[in-house]
Design a protein around this motif. Structure first.
Motif, short mmCIF file in Angstrom:
data_model
loop_
_atom_site.label_atom_id
_atom_site.label_comp_id
_atom_site.label_asym_id
_atom_site.label_seq_id
_atom_site.Cartn_x
_atom_site.Cartn_y
_atom_site.Cartn_z
N UNK A 42 0.82 -1.21 0.00
CA UNK A 42 0.00 0.00 0.00
C UNK A 42 0.86 1.26 0.00
N UNK A 43 2.09 1.15 0.49
CA UNK A 43 3.01 2.28 0.41
C UNK A 43 3.41 2.51 -1.05
N UNK A 44 3.15 1.51 -1.90
CA UNK A 44 3.42 1.65 -3.33
C UNK A 44 2.71 2.84 -3.96
N UNK A 45 1.52 3.17 -3.46
CA UNK A 45 0.82 4.35 -4.00
C UNK A 45 1.68 5.60 -3.83
N UNK A 46 2.33 5.70 -2.67
CA UNK A 46 3.16 6.87 -2.38
C UNK A 46 4.40 6.88 -3.26
N UNK A 47 5.07 5.72 -3.37
CA UNK A 47 6.31 5.68 -4.14
C UNK A 47 6.05 5.87 -5.63
N UNK A 48 4.93 5.36 -6.14
CA UNK A 48 4.58 5.57 -7.55
C UNK A 48 4.36 7.05 -7.81
N UNK A 49 3.70 7.73 -6.86
CA UNK A 49 3.52 9.17 -7.00
C UNK A 49 4.86 9.89 -6.93
N UNK A 50 5.76 9.40 -6.05
CA UNK A 50 7.07 10.02 -5.92
C UNK A 50 7.91 9.86 -7.18
N UNK A 51 7.70 8.77 -7.92
CA UNK A 51 8.39 8.60 -9.20
C UNK A 51 7.75 9.44 -10.31
N UNK A 52 6.50 9.82 -10.08
CA UNK A 52 5.78 10.68 -11.03
C UNK A 52 6.17 12.15 -10.83
N UNK A 53 6.32 12.57 -9.57
CA UNK A 53 6.69 13.96 -9.27
C UNK A 53 7.45 14.01 -7.95
N UNK A 54 8.49 14.85 -7.92
CA UNK A 54 9.23 15.00 -6.67
C UNK A 54 8.44 15.80 -5.64
N UNK A 55 7.26 16.32 -6.05
CA UNK A 55 6.40 17.04 -5.11
C UNK A 55 5.26 16.13 -4.62
N UNK A 56 5.55 14.83 -4.51
CA UNK A 56 4.53 13.84 -4.16
C UNK A 56 3.89 14.10 -2.80
N UNK A 57 4.63 14.74 -1.90
CA UNK A 57 4.08 14.97 -0.56
C UNK A 57 2.90 15.94 -0.59
N UNK A 58 2.79 16.75 -1.64
CA UNK A 58 1.64 17.65 -1.75
C UNK A 58 0.35 16.86 -1.93
#
Length: 905
Positions: free
Chosen positions: A519-535
């Motif tokens: 489930x943390x994969x959702x976060x890491x996939x977003x992080x690979x999409x944009x370095x602003x994933x935390x937004x």
């Protein structure tokens, strides 16, 4: 308390509790015209008036009340059956009884409306292999459902013989003395006709599921319009394209915007080690895609992401099978998944994977935060170790007999039959999946997430989140059942090599359990999409998170990951709306790649049926409230009736009239009062479409599209523009108004279709040359987007008819050797020879397979008879059915039934 009943008795069976009999001093008789409940407009019995003056007026609510008084403890499965009885069974059953008793219909005209519900009960009883709905003994669910069904099913003609589990359950209850006494007291030897006076006072039912395809709008709908609604619809229509807001500017990457609605959508990450079948596709990526496309039409700031789940035992197992490394397996199947979803037109903003440095970094960070805050335990556990392979076995490397239901091929983490989570050491007769030797139990050291310590935080979060949210009922049930039983520490490490490394001394030879970090994969996939994933993922105040999955994934998204995120104390965005489907079956069985049963994603494109037709049908039968089944015959019927004859027919006629009668230019429109009423009807249905999709009721919203199309067909049929165009000036003007209004309805439908059938939607818009803003925004009002003088393009048919022989060929192609291969499945899948069981020593699985085949063949016979097929063809299929029944009888240890003589009509 006062219990108001017909002739002093209730219609439900009291079972072992005889509190509703005519001798009950609280019971009072009431006439069918008495309105016992003051705030109900129609008579309703039974009714229970409580001491407080409040009323209960559904059988399930009344029975639940008395059972609770008797000390009965509620359980989720029984509650789920009661909810299903009220929402799914009662509408279908009421329609069947009305058709039978009031309208005098017979046979399939009656059974058709309730057959789906009966099949669902039968399948549920068969799957759980228990005599009653909620277990080994009668429950409140059995009493309520039996009482509801008895008036209809007492006639054997309405108890299909192929539904053997339902038949056995119904007969078992019907022979019990309290049930017999209740039935006799209520029906008084009149049978179902005893209900006629009551049913005659009820409104005529309209069942969307069982309704025949027709162009006739429902009369009740046409009577509900107010003058204000009509006036508002006309005003919106006249404002036209000017009502549309400016298009949102495109972002790359898509990031949350302050002051806007920011919608983050995920679909459960599919395991990389297999090819998804139709059930996987509708349960996750396709359902999420519809909502993502709808969100964009609403101009919500939307990010839709998914990716392949690549770590864990399943990948290691597949690598061994194919002689590849785990990384090579991931690379191979990631491409297969991406190609399948591309063909199905899934509109991901990003489709990633979990074998990335970002996955390791974020997972280890969350773990370290949990460890620092005291939410990680260390403990020694008993685990299975294969001496032959010289290693501890992860859950999926073990198979055995389920300790709960006896299923012989349960995995070491979960039973696919009963759905219960399992500790591998609890399995009976465990086997190593690699070498098939018997593992031994040894001690090993692991890390655990301390869920009990996080339970209070979770409950507080759920208390804030669930009210007003769109969590599906099954997601709420599953989450509550975990909390009801009390959370327990959950192991988060595994003795594997393929996974996210554990950053802790002494655990260097272990990796994180895939369901801790998947489930943390959702976060890491977003992080690979944009370095602003935390937004997106550390912004719960501004982000609305929708997560789509099948119901088996609910515990990990509703319990495990929220606990991890809450314990990490880093302001993570948690799920706002957890959308879980039930299961989609194939015909009357399960999808099976090994047996060649069912359509898998890489096969659909080879059938010659376009992707949008697959999308439409899967969404039409989406298992929202209960399991549903893919049916080739039903696919043909829905394509030829709903798409070809209804939707395609209307849109094509509307465009052709513009081309043929008006040179390709939309004519002037002078609206009459009838036209204005049609505008209001279309507007109301459009608003219903919005209401349903906002609640993520995807299947029901699709019906609104088809309803508007039926309105349009009826409008054209009544006004006959092809005749009026040849008449007087007034007639020609009328033909122009009808044509102009019809082609605008077609334009509206093209936009409403966009979430469901994007290619068809784009085709219609190209044919009508719909202005770009009108293609990208869908308001809640029906606008005139094709004004007089607008030139359309070339119009051509949208859909092709599916033929019986084409569908039968596909049915045979994807049917597999289902029955024969079930008996020697272990021989085909085991690395070493296995004993092939014969029918004479058939176990529960073989018997179930035969029962499934009997049901499937019974449906084939019924469909052929309904189509009035050639007698020789029918006779051949009946012979197959009889042969299967003989095999089943032998497998169950019963003597085969003697052939029955043909009954005289």
């Amino acid at each position: 308390k006062k219990l108001f009943c017909r002739n002093g008795v209730s219609l439900c069976c009291p079972g072992s509790l005889e509190f509703l009999g005519s001798s009950d001093p609280a019971a009072q008789s009431t006439g069918i015209t008495d309105c016992v409940v003051p705030f109900l407009t129609r008579p309703k019995v039974p009714v229970l008036q409580l001491d407080s003056g409040n009323y209960l007026f559904s059988t399930s609510a009344i029975c639940r009340y008395f059972f609770l008084l008797s000390g009965w403890e509620q359980d989720d499965l029984t509650n789920q059956w009661l909810e299903w009885e009220a929402t799914e069974l009662q509408p279908a059953l009421s329609a069947a009884l009305y058709y039978l008793v009031v309208q005098g219909k017979k046979g399939e005209d009656v059974l058709g409306s309730v057959r789906r519900a009966l099949t669902y009960i039968d399948h549920s009883l068969s799957r759980q292999n228990c005599p009653f709905l909620a277990g080994e003994t009668e429950s409140l669910a059995d009493i309520v459902l039996w009482g509801a069904l008895y008036p209809l099913l007492q006639d054997p003609a309405y108890l299909p013989e192929e539904l053997s589990a339902l038949h056995s359950w119904f007969q078992t209850l019907s022979t019990q003395e309290p049930c017999q006494r209740a039935a006799e007291t209520v029906l008084k030897q009149q049978g179902v006709l005893a209900l006629r006076p009551y049913l005659q006072k009820q409104p005529q039912p309209s069942s969307p599921e069982g309704r025949a395809v027709t162009n006739e709008p429902e009369e009740e709908e046409l009577a509900t319009l107010s003058e204000e609604e009509i006036a508002m619809a006309v005003t919106a229509w006249e404002n036209g394209l000017e009502s549309l807001p400016p298009l949102r500017p495109q972002q790359n990457p898509v990031l949350p915007v302050t002051g806007e609605r920011n919608v983050l959508i995920t679909s459960a990450l599919p395991y990389v080690n297999n090819v998804p079948h139709l059930g996987n596709i509708i349960g996750c990526v396709l359902s999420a895609d519809v909502f993502a496309r709808y969100s964009r039409l609403r101009q919500w700031n939307t990010l839709y992401l998914c990716g392949t789940d690549e770590y864990g035992t399943a990948t290691e197992t597949k690598a061994m099978e194919e002689g590849l490394t785990p990384q090579e397996i991931c690379d191979k199947y990631h491409i297969i998944h991406a190609d399948i979803y591309r063909w199905f037109n899934i509109s991901f903003d990003t489709f990633g994977r979990t074998t990335t440095p970002q996955q390791t970094k974020i997972t280890q960070d969350i773990f370290q935060r949990l460890l620092t805050r005291g939410f990680v335990l260390q403990d020694t556990v008993e685990q299975l170790r294969c001496e032959h392979c010289a290693r501890f076995l992860a859950d999926r490397f073990v198979e055995g007999v389920c300790p709960f239901c006896g299923y012989e091929e349960a995995r070491g983490d979960q039973c696919d039959k009963c759905g219960k989570l399992i500790n591998a050491v609890e399995l009976k007769k465990p086997q190593c999946k690699v070498c098939r030797s018997c593992p031994v139990v040894q001690s090993t050291h692991h890390l655990f997430l301390d869920l009990p310590k996080l339970e209070k935080r979770l409950e507080e979060w759920l208390g804030r989140t669930l009210p007003g949210s769109d969590w599906t009922p099954n997601a709420r049930f599953i989450t509550r059942s975990w909390l009801r039983d009390g959370l327990k520490p959950r192991c988060i490490t595994r003795d594997l090599k393929w996974g996210t490394p554990v950053p802790l001394e002494g655990f260097e030879d272990k990796v994180f359990y895939v369901w801790f970090d998947a489930t943390i994969g959702y976060l890491s996939i977003t992080a690979n999409y944009t370095d602003q994933w935390e937004r997106w993922w550390k912004n719960p105040e501004q982000v609305d998170l929708y997560q789509f999955m099948a119901k088996d994934n609910v515990p990990f998204h509703g319990i495990v990951f929220p606990c991890s995120a809450l314990g990490a104390e880093d302001n993570y965005t948690l799920v706002s709306h957890l959308i879980a489907t039930e299961y989609l079956n194939y015909e009357d069985g399960k999808f099976s790649k090994s047996r060649g049963v069912g359509v898998f994603g890489d096969m659909a494109q080879d059938t010659g049926i376009p992707a949008d037709i697959w999308r439409f049908y899967l969404l039409y039968i989406r298992p929202e409230g209960q399991d549903s089944a893919f049916s080739w015959t039903d696919l043909l019927l829905k394509n030829n009736s709903e798409l070809l004859n209804n939707l395609g027919n209307f849109i094509n006629r509307a465009g052709m009239f513009v081309s043929k009668f008006f040179g390709g230019y939309v004519p002037e429109m002078v609206l009459t009062p009838d036209d204005q009423r049609l505008l209001a009807h279309v507007t109301l249905e459009l608003q219903r479409y919005h209401q349903l999709l906002e609640k993520v009721r995807i299947r029901d919203a699709l019906r609104s599209i088809l309803t508007i199309s039926r309105h349009g067909n009826q409008y054209i049929q009544v006004n006959e523009p092809w005749k009026r165009i040849k008449g007087s000036e007034a007639d020609r003007q009328r033909a122009g108004t009808v044509t102009g209004l019809a082609v605008n309805i077609a334009a509206l439908l093209s936009v409403m279709l966009q979430p469901y059938m994007p290619t068809v939607s784009a085709t219609i818009q190209a044919q009508l040359q719909l202005p770009p803003p009108a293609c990208s925004i869908l308001l809640t009002n029906f606008l005139c987007t094709l004004p007089a003088g607008h030139q359309i393009g070339t119009v051509s048919p949208l859909f092709q008819k599916l033929e019986n022989d084409q569908i039968e060929s596909l049915r045979q192609r994807f049917g597999g050797g289902q029955l024969e291969e079930t008996f020697d499945l272990k021989a085909k899948t085991s690395p070493k020879p296995a004993v092939i069981e014969t029918v004479t020593t058939a176990g529960p699985q073989q018997i179930q397979a035969l029962m499934d085949e009997v049901t499937k063949q019974g449906n084939i016979v019924r469909e052929l008879k309904a189509q009035k097929a050639d007698k020789n063809q029918v006779a051949a299929e009946v012979a197959k059915l009889l042969d299967l029944k003989k095999q089943l009888a032998v497998a169950e240890g019963k003597p085969p039934e003697a052939p029955k003589g043909k009954k005289k009509k």
